[in-house]
Design a protein around this motif. Structure first.
Motif, mmCIF file in Angstrom:
data_model
loop_
_atom_site.group_PDB
_atom_site.id
_atom_site.type_symbol
_atom_site.label_atom_id
_atom_site.label_comp_id
_atom_site.label_asym_id
_atom_site.label_seq_id
_atom_site.Cartn_x
_atom_site.Cartn_y
_atom_site.Cartn_z
ATOM 1 N N UNK A 1 -9.308 53.054 -52.994
ATOM 2 C CA UNK A 1 -9.333 53.912 -54.191
ATOM 3 C C UNK A 1 -8.624 53.216 -55.339
ATOM 4 N N UNK A 2 -7.462 52.616 -55.080
ATOM 5 C CA UNK A 2 -6.737 51.907 -56.140
ATOM 6 C C UNK A 2 -7.598 50.780 -56.697
ATOM 7 N N UNK A 3 -8.252 50.038 -55.796
ATOM 8 C CA UNK A 3 -9.088 48.923 -56.220
ATOM 9 C C UNK A 3 -10.256 49.414 -57.083
ATOM 10 N N UNK A 4 -10.880 50.523 -56.687
ATOM 11 C CA UNK A 4 -12.020 51.033 -57.451
ATOM 12 C C UNK A 4 -11.607 51.486 -58.846
ATOM 13 N N UNK A 5 -10.399 52.015 -58.999
ATOM 14 C CA UNK A 5 -9.954 52.485 -60.304
ATOM 15 C C UNK A 5 -9.395 51.363 -61.183
ATOM 16 N N UNK A 6 -9.059 50.225 -60.594
ATOM 17 C CA UNK A 6 -8.461 49.151 -61.375
ATOM 18 C C UNK A 6 -9.360 47.936 -61.554
ATOM 19 N N UNK B 1 -15.474 47.859 -64.343
ATOM 20 C CA UNK B 1 -16.697 48.554 -63.913
ATOM 21 C C UNK B 1 -17.952 47.679 -63.980
ATOM 22 N N UNK B 2 -17.950 46.652 -64.830
ATOM 23 C CA UNK B 2 -19.127 45.782 -64.921
ATOM 24 C C UNK B 2 -19.320 44.957 -63.648
ATOM 25 N N UNK B 3 -18.256 44.776 -62.868
ATOM 26 C CA UNK B 3 -18.386 44.039 -61.624
ATOM 27 C C UNK B 3 -19.077 44.884 -60.564
ATOM 28 N N UNK B 4 -18.803 46.200 -60.578
ATOM 29 C CA UNK B 4 -19.412 47.082 -59.593
ATOM 30 C C UNK B 4 -20.827 47.456 -60.016
ATOM 31 N N UNK B 5 -20.984 47.816 -61.298
ATOM 32 C CA UNK B 5 -22.278 48.236 -61.834
ATOM 33 C C UNK B 5 -22.669 47.305 -62.979
#
Length: 62
Positions: A43-48, A51-55
């Motif tokens: 969760x910490x990793x997803x929030x920090x 976002x362009x790396x994930x999507x």
């Protein structure tokens, strides 16, 4: 001083069964703890993360 008497067989079996049950509960709690830590890190990793790396742009198009 340590007692050196020989315990009855059924008492030995009961004590071993109790230790085995306690060890099973301890291991289960360890697994839950590790899963909670892993989820917190995710969760910490997803929030920090950026976002362009994930999507990346255009990710929803085939």
């Amino acid at each position: 001083m340590v007692q050196t008497r020989i315990k009855p067989y059924f008492q030995q079996v009961a004590e071993k069964a109790r230790r085995d049950e306690l060890m099973r509960v301890y291991r289960r709690n360890q697994v839950f703890g590790v899963l909670l830590v892993a989820a917190a890190i995710l969760v910490w990793w997803l929030f920090h993360i950026d976002p362009k790396w994930i999507f990346p742009s255009g990710w929803w198009r085939p």
